[in-house]
Write an enzyme that holds these catalytic residues in place. Structure first.
Site, PDB file in Angstrom:
ATOM      1  N   CYS A   8      -1.720  -7.437  -0.680  1.00 22.67           N
ATOM      2  CA  CYS A   8      -2.135  -6.479  -1.697  1.00 22.67           C
ATOM      3  C   CYS A   8      -3.038  -5.452  -1.026  1.00 22.67           C
ATOM      4  O   CYS A   8      -3.280  -5.543   0.176  1.00 22.67           O
ATOM      5  CB  CYS A   8      -2.850  -7.201  -2.833  1.00 22.67           C
ATOM      6  SG  CYS A   8      -2.907  -6.262  -4.374  1.00 22.67           S
ATOM      7  N   CYS A  80       1.585  -5.240  -5.023  1.00 21.70           N
ATOM      8  CA  CYS A  80       1.235  -3.926  -5.579  1.00 21.70           C
ATOM      9  C   CYS A  80       1.961  -2.854  -4.771  1.00 21.70           C
ATOM     10  O   CYS A  80       2.226  -3.030  -3.593  1.00 21.70           O
ATOM     11  CB  CYS A  80      -0.276  -3.689  -5.588  1.00 21.70           C
ATOM     12  SG  CYS A  80      -1.030  -3.509  -3.972  1.00 21.70           S
ATOM     13  N   CYS A  87       1.873  -1.101   3.910  1.00 18.36           N
ATOM     14  CA  CYS A  87       2.004  -2.318   4.711  1.00 18.36           C
ATOM     15  C   CYS A  87       2.479  -1.996   6.120  1.00 18.36           C
ATOM     16  O   CYS A  87       3.466  -1.270   6.299  1.00 18.36           O
ATOM     17  CB  CYS A  87       3.001  -3.264   4.052  1.00 18.36           C
ATOM     18  SG  CYS A  87       3.207  -4.786   4.957  1.00 18.36           S
TER      19      CYS A  87
END
Length: 139
Positions: A8, A80, A87
């Protein structure tokens, strides 16, 4: 044993809740980690609403994704949209999954209204994690 990572933005709410439930539902059949692209500390309201459901995440820590660079994960779940977009690339064979849950930390209103939003998101994450473990970890 499968190694799972929940990712997240700040590793404070949604990923911590998912970490707790994945660990619970996997029942020793997976090693669960959670991390963020930032670290914001574990949200006390997340700890409180998980305790209401009998899951203790009070000893969890808020970890940065870089801390797990050497782990070859089997499953990576982003919880999310921000984390999915930000990422880092994982040079691994990990299967990647994504589900965007609302951020309860952004809830406004009275203390009770904010806690209700935390509970609502918790219940969504709980259902997702139960189904995820059934589909990807059990057997």
């Amino acid at each position: 044993m499968k190694k799972m990572l929940v990712l997240c933005t700040g590793n404070s709410c949604r990923s911590q809740i998912a970490h707790g439930y994945l660990n619970h539902f996997a029942n020793g059949n997976a090693i669960v980690y959670s991390a963020g692209v930032e670290t914001h500390g574990v949200n006390p309201k997340a700890i409180a609403i998980m305790a209401e459901d009998g899951i203790d995440i009070s000893q969890h820590t808020s970890n940065h994704i870089d801390e797990y660079a050497q782990i070859d994960f089997d499953l990576v779940i982003t919880v999310c949209d921000s984390a999915k977009e930000r990422c880092p690339f994982f040079p691994s064979r990990a299967q990647k999954f994504h589900h965007n849950f609302p951020d309860p930390a952004k809830a406004t209103g009275t203390d009770e209204e904010i806690m209700q939003e935390f509970r609502s998101v918790r219940d969504q994450i709980k259902d997702y994690c139960r189904n995820f473990v059934t589909a990807h970890v059990s057997h």
